[in-house]
Design a protein around this motif. Sequence first.
Motif, PDB file in Angstrom:
ATOM      1  N   GLY A  47       1.293  -1.268  -0.309  1.00  0.00           N
ATOM      2  CA  GLY A  47      -0.121   0.484  -0.098  1.00  0.00           C
ATOM      3  C   GLY A  47       1.026   1.563  -0.233  1.00  0.00           C
ATOM      4  O   GLY A  47       0.647   2.172  -0.448  1.00  0.00           O
ATOM      5  N   GLN A  48       2.485   0.905   0.804  1.00  0.00           N
ATOM      6  CA  GLN A  48       2.750   2.799   0.290  1.00  0.00           C
ATOM      7  C   GLN A  48       4.242   1.981   0.619  1.00  0.00           C
ATOM      8  O   GLN A  48       4.287   0.854   1.515  1.00  0.00           O
ATOM      9  CB  GLN A  48       2.559   3.284   2.051  1.00  0.00           C
ATOM     10  CG  GLN A  48       3.206   4.567   1.914  1.00  0.00           C
ATOM     11  CD  GLN A  48       2.979   5.650   3.364  1.00  0.00           C
ATOM     12  OE1 GLN A  48       1.772   6.036   2.989  1.00  0.00           O
ATOM     13  NE2 GLN A  48       2.565   4.234   4.277  1.00  0.00           N
ATOM     14  N   LYS A  49       5.595   3.127   0.484  1.00  0.00           N
ATOM     15  CA  LYS A  49       6.665   2.671   0.362  1.00  0.00           C
ATOM     16  C   LYS A  49       7.698   3.570   1.191  1.00  0.00           C
ATOM     17  O   LYS A  49       7.714   4.239  -0.236  1.00  0.00           O
ATOM     18  CB  LYS A  49       7.365   2.280  -1.161  1.00  0.00           C
ATOM     19  CG  LYS A  49       6.301   0.102  -2.137  1.00  0.00           C
ATOM     20  CD  LYS A  49       7.350   0.065  -3.135  1.00  0.00           C
ATOM     21  CE  LYS A  49       6.360  -1.076  -3.338  1.00  0.00           C
ATOM     22  NZ  LYS A  49       6.216  -2.289  -2.454  1.00  0.00           N
ATOM     23  N   PRO A  50       7.395   3.611   2.187  1.00  0.00           N
ATOM     24  CA  PRO A  50       8.511   4.812   2.765  1.00  0.00           C
ATOM     25  C   PRO A  50       9.699   4.747   2.457  1.00  0.00           C
ATOM     26  O   PRO A  50      10.386   5.935   2.039  1.00  0.00           O
ATOM     27  CB  PRO A  50       8.154   4.533   4.070  1.00  0.00           C
ATOM     28  CG  PRO A  50       6.258   4.175   3.675  1.00  0.00           C
ATOM     29  CD  PRO A  50       6.587   2.971   3.322  1.00  0.00           C
ATOM     30  N   LEU A  51       9.998   3.696   1.786  1.00  0.00           N
ATOM     31  CA  LEU A  51      11.787   3.673   1.498  1.00  0.00           C
ATOM     32  C   LEU A  51      11.776   4.148   0.463  1.00  0.00           C
ATOM     33  O   LEU A  51      12.944   5.476  -0.072  1.00  0.00           O
ATOM     34  CB  LEU A  51      12.854   2.233   1.124  1.00  0.00           C
ATOM     35  CG  LEU A  51      12.470   1.672   3.018  1.00  0.00           C
ATOM     36  CD1 LEU A  51      13.421   0.110   2.607  1.00  0.00           C
ATOM     37  CD2 LEU A  51      13.309   2.218   3.989  1.00  0.00           C
ATOM     38  N   LEU A  52      11.038   4.062  -0.495  1.00  0.00           N
ATOM     39  CA  LEU A  52      10.961   5.057  -2.131  1.00  0.00           C
ATOM     40  C   LEU A  52      10.646   6.457  -1.882  1.00  0.00           C
ATOM     41  O   LEU A  52      11.479   6.868  -2.299  1.00  0.00           O
ATOM     42  CB  LEU A  52      10.336   4.498  -2.713  1.00  0.00           C
ATOM     43  CG  LEU A  52      10.461   3.202  -3.594  1.00  0.00           C
ATOM     44  CD1 LEU A  52       9.752   2.294  -4.434  1.00  0.00           C
ATOM     45  CD2 LEU A  52      12.136   2.889  -4.184  1.00  0.00           C
ATOM     46  N   LEU A  53       9.661   6.816  -1.324  1.00  0.00           N
ATOM     47  CA  LEU A  53       9.674   7.893  -0.367  1.00  0.00           C
ATOM     48  C   LEU A  53      10.792   9.205  -0.079  1.00  0.00           C
ATOM     49  O   LEU A  53      10.223  10.166   0.501  1.00  0.00           O
ATOM     50  CB  LEU A  53       8.460   8.502  -0.123  1.00  0.00           C
ATOM     51  CG  LEU A  53       7.383   8.012  -0.487  1.00  0.00           C
ATOM     52  CD1 LEU A  53       5.623   7.697   0.617  1.00  0.00           C
ATOM     53  CD2 LEU A  53       6.779   8.747  -2.113  1.00  0.00           C
ATOM     54  N   GLY A  54      12.147   8.560   0.524  1.00  0.00           N
ATOM     55  CA  GLY A  54      12.769   8.737   1.355  1.00  0.00           C
ATOM     56  C   GLY A  54      13.006   8.113   2.682  1.00  0.00           C
ATOM     57  O   GLY A  54      14.355   8.275   2.903  1.00  0.00           O
ATOM     58  N   ALA A  55      12.056   7.838   3.372  1.00  0.00           N
ATOM     59  CA  ALA A  55      12.487   6.900   4.591  1.00  0.00           C
ATOM     60  C   ALA A  55      13.947   6.299   4.929  1.00  0.00           C
ATOM     61  O   ALA A  55      14.086   5.577   3.925  1.00  0.00           O
ATOM     62  CB  ALA A  55      10.496   6.722   5.733  1.00  0.00           C
ATOM     63  N   ASP A  56      14.342   6.669   6.278  1.00  0.00           N
ATOM     64  CA  ASP A  56      15.483   5.753   6.592  1.00  0.00           C
ATOM     65  C   ASP A  56      14.558   4.240   6.656  1.00  0.00           C
ATOM     66  O   ASP A  56      15.328   3.541   6.522  1.00  0.00           O
ATOM     67  CB  ASP A  56      16.369   6.451   7.605  1.00  0.00           C
ATOM     68  CG  ASP A  56      16.528   8.341   7.449  1.00  0.00           C
ATOM     69  OD1 ASP A  56      17.060   7.947   6.490  1.00  0.00           O
ATOM     70  OD2 ASP A  56      16.202   9.285   7.813  1.00  0.00           O
ATOM     71  N   ILE A  57      13.621   4.434   7.502  1.00  0.00           N
ATOM     72  CA  ILE A  57      13.506   2.808   8.320  1.00  0.00           C
ATOM     73  C   ILE A  57      11.949   2.767   7.836  1.00  0.00           C
ATOM     74  O   ILE A  57      11.376   4.197   8.194  1.00  0.00           O
ATOM     75  CB  ILE A  57      13.848   2.852   9.827  1.00  0.00           C
ATOM     76  CG1 ILE A  57      14.993   2.813   9.653  1.00  0.00           C
ATOM     77  CG2 ILE A  57      12.861   1.474   9.740  1.00  0.00           C
ATOM     78  CD1 ILE A  57      15.220   2.902  11.243  1.00  0.00           C
ATOM     79  N   VAL A  58      11.446   2.048   8.086  1.00  0.00           N
ATOM     80  CA  VAL A  58      10.061   1.858   7.421  1.00  0.00           C
ATOM     81  C   VAL A  58       9.855  -0.442   8.319  1.00  0.00           C
ATOM     82  O   VAL A  58      10.913  -0.694   8.163  1.00  0.00           O
ATOM     83  CB  VAL A  58       9.358   0.729   6.092  1.00  0.00           C
ATOM     84  CG1 VAL A  58      10.737  -0.014   5.701  1.00  0.00           C
ATOM     85  CG2 VAL A  58       8.474   0.685   6.143  1.00  0.00           C
TER      86      VAL A  58
END
Length: 383
Positions: free
Chosen positions: A188-199
């Motif tokens: 549903g969402q890919k935080p690492l691709l959005l720049g987050a360091d950790i998911v």
Amino acid sequence: MSQNNQPTPNNKTPNRATATVHAGAPSAKQGQAFNQGPVFASTFHLSGEVDDNVHQYARFHNPTWDALEQAIGALEQGRAIIFPSGMAAAAAVMTALVEAGDTIVLPTDGYYPSVAYAEQFLQKFGVTVKRVATVELLQQDFTGVKLVFIESPSNPLLDVVDIQKLVDKVHACGGILAIDNTTATPLGQKPLLLGADIVMCSDTKALNGHSDVVFGHVATNSDALFDAMQLWRKLSGNIPGPMETWLVHRGLGSLDMRLERMTNNAMAIAEFLTQQPQVKAIRYPGLPDDPSHAIAKQQMHHFGFIISFDLGSQTMADKFLANTQLIYQATSFGGMHTMAERRARWGTDDVSQGLIRLSVGCENKQDLLQDIQRAISCLNDKN
């Protein structure tokens, strides 16, 4: 998924269904099972000098872990580490990466046990815990903050933060951004691709999806962060069992199919609830007038399977739940069965006494709508 009001993220990953079915599976070999069973072993043969590329001891690694970590890492597009619960994964993020004198920012409207862990066990060692509402994160100054660990969409009110903008603010101040992605899942969402360091994710919920395993994971593209959290798992002994690991991997294969049914059901139910006068307020990111809709449409692949709606009082909420036939009253979410609870009963969420969090499952849509309609009609009954 770009038609109507479906999300149109700029990081769409193709062939999600195929990826979940094949993730972590061994390459085809003549006569070999393509569903490898769990490896039950505490020790492994290890001759000569220590070789970090082979299995040594079950607190360090296990072939069953390897397969699931490869699968989850592929979906998250990072390197994954699995844990025996979502809270163990959250504890790894907070404990392995901060020290005395550091400041952590946690949400006021997220998963309360994560906050309780930080306040009960980290503050006494000199870590400062600051809490900020999801909708106020982009107005914060993160100077001097070591770790920002938030949840988007938040639980249970489903507020969403623009992750890319938050990444810019946190990184500009030298901090680490971790996203609890449990309500959205890696599909549903890919935080690492959005720049987050950790998911981080509680795989107890939708990723496993069968309400029979407690599990969690973290993923990152930073070698330093990965090594720190993996070492914490190794030395703390917060390790998953091979059977639970295998069950989660098995559940992962149907994630895309389950989410398709769950999110379609949730959209229909949310639209139905907006037409009911007994419902005083409703939150679902898929509704065009929801405060989270615009950002959710931009950065998510689906709007989720959780709906929060307010029936105005504890009496009405309890009456609604008592008159449902298909909905289980439970405190978890993300399973194949539809589940609901009156969130204020825990006393930890800043919500009204009549708020119900509904986790929509895989049942037939019309059956669920009829069940909910019947329960709402009972609210008009004076008895």
